[in-house]
Scaffold this active site. Structure first.
Site, PDB file in Angstrom:
ATOM      1  CG  HIS A  77      -2.109  -1.489   1.156  1.00 55.43           C
ATOM      2  ND1 HIS A  77      -2.547  -1.059  -0.140  1.00 55.43           N
ATOM      3  CD2 HIS A  77      -2.303  -2.096   2.014  1.00 55.43           C
ATOM      4  CE1 HIS A  77      -3.492  -2.076   0.302  1.00 55.43           C
ATOM      5  NE2 HIS A  77      -3.386  -2.719   1.409  1.00 55.43           N
ATOM      6  CD  GLU A  84      -7.920  -4.109  -0.352  1.00 52.46           C
ATOM      7  OE1 GLU A  84      -7.226  -3.681  -0.056  1.00 52.46           O
ATOM      8  OE2 GLU A  84      -8.868  -5.306   0.246  1.00 52.46           O
ATOM      9  CG  HIS A 114      -7.633  -1.226   3.204  1.00 52.65           C
ATOM     10  ND1 HIS A 114      -8.132  -1.628   3.615  1.00 52.65           N
ATOM     11  CD2 HIS A 114      -6.212  -2.305   3.042  1.00 52.65           C
ATOM     12  CE1 HIS A 114      -7.622  -2.877   4.020  1.00 52.65           C
ATOM     13  NE2 HIS A 114      -6.937  -3.414   2.699  1.00 52.65           N
TER      14      HIS A 114
END
Length: 381
Positions: free
Chosen positions: A130, A344, A204
């Protein structure tokens, strides 16, 4: 919009209802008013004609809460999260956040682009996850409330300088949240850069259609319009580069299955991940940027039903395998193992290191445009 055949689950039985009962507020706008890195944070509220309500903060462009009715009309918050900016800073900044510039994993925390190697933070095994611990979800966006033809909206804009979190280019990202009277939370992403840069933007948010903190999500019934996945071989969950079929396996959600039905299967891909944490490749043209059905989730007790539509080619289905009771949510309840699930919408993990995956590199002069919709309703049987 193609793949509408997957919507047979709701034909004639899904509907929106006006909210009849409201739960007590667990936080106030003042709890989100702070200053971080010299920038002001606050809370924004979107509400539609059905009483559905969404709250957002410009810290990480996060979804704070999503209040939707059950089949009796009772509003409940179905998004995991915290009750103040301070808690988002000290607990888990990824909850409900926009992730970028590159969501998911990049192997060995590096990639090569135009002859230059870019080294990133190692924060997940040997990989970058991420975009690192100080990426977009730790930044304060400039926000503006809007009235649109589709409903109330908030546009949040971030300027990310060249080299931030190791990524090239001066990047401008705008995320617009819109709440429609169809009980849709629409997320539009737009990005530009002055230097070629890989982009993979997502949100998220963790969902629990029973309500935030109200038990696990193992009884949630899921459909995902995908017949294949990016192969992973170990718990680092880095794609090998191969695309593999999941038809007829314990990862196949092309027909409805409860999350808990097969989650502890000895299927190698599930065993190494400790549950579902995989990139599902949607049954669509991978380069068309077409808005199509992605997935649905149904919670039988409350009747709440959520559909996901996206222009993205894939979705990471994650079942809260790493939640372990160390986080305390808005209502004071701890988030135990598998207390939330994520859908996601995204491009593939580690795409910068796999030329055979759909392109994620945004070039100067081009504009990234991506849309995801989370639509809520109820089933009355």
């Amino acid at each position: 919009m193609k793949k509408l055949a997957f919507l047979f689950l709701i034909a004639g039985i899904a509907c929106q209802q006006p909210a009849q009962k409201k739960e007590d507020a667990l936080y106030a706008k003042a709890d989100f008013e702070s200053t971080i890195d010299g920038k002001t944070t606050t809370l924004y509220t979107l509400e539609n004609a059905h009483g559905m309500k969404v709250t957002l903060t410009n810290y990480g462009a996060k979804i704070v809460s999503i209040l939707v009715p059950d089949r009796e009309g009772k509003l409940t918050d179905v998004a995991l999260g915290f009750k103040s900016i301070a808690e988002y800073q000290t607990q888990d900044a990824g909850q409900g956040a926009v992730v970028g510039p590159y969501a998911n994993r990049i192997a060995n925390a590096q990639f090569e682009l135009n002859g230059e190697v870019y080294k990133l933070e190692v924060n997940n095994h040997k990989a970058n996850l991420h975009s690192g611990t100080q990426s977009f979800y730790r930044q304060v966006y400039e926000a503006k409330e809007l009235k649109t033809a589709d409903g109330p909206a908030v546009a949040m804009t971030l300027i990310s300088p060249d080299g931030a979190s190791g990524f090239p280019g001066n990047k401008e990202v705008t995320v617009t949240y819109t709440l429609t009277d169809k009980n849709e939370l629409k997320i539009d992403y737009q990005a530009t850069t002055d230097k070629a840069c890989p982009f993979n933007l997502t949100n998220h948010v963790y969902f629990n259609l029973k309500g935030e903190g109200n038990g696990d999500i193992l009884d949630h019934i899921v459909v995902i319009d995908a017949d294949s996945t990016t192969e992973v071989l170990n718990n680092e969950l880095i794609p090998t580069g191969k695309i593999v079929s999941i038809k007829g396996t314990d990862m196949d959600f092309s027909t409805p299955h409860a999350v808990g039905e097969r989650i502890d299967s000895d299927m190698p891909a599930l065993a190494v991940a400790g549950g579902y944490d995989h990139n599902y490749i949607l049954n669509k043209d991978q380069e068309a940027n077409e808005l199509t059905f992605c997935a649905s989730v149904y919670e039988p007790k409350s009747g709440r039903y959520m559909e996901v539509f996206t222009t993205e080619p894939a979705v990471q289905f994650y079942t809260g395998n790493f939640l372990n009771g160390t986080l305390t949510g808005r209502s004071g309840k701890t988030y135990e193992h598998r207390y939330g699930l994520c859908l996601e919408t995204q491009h593939y993990p580690d795409s910068p290191n796999h030329p055979n995956f759909p392109n994620t590199v945004l070039e100067p002069g081009d504009t990234l445009n991506s849309t995801t919709i989370y639509k809520f309703s109820v089933k009355n049987n």
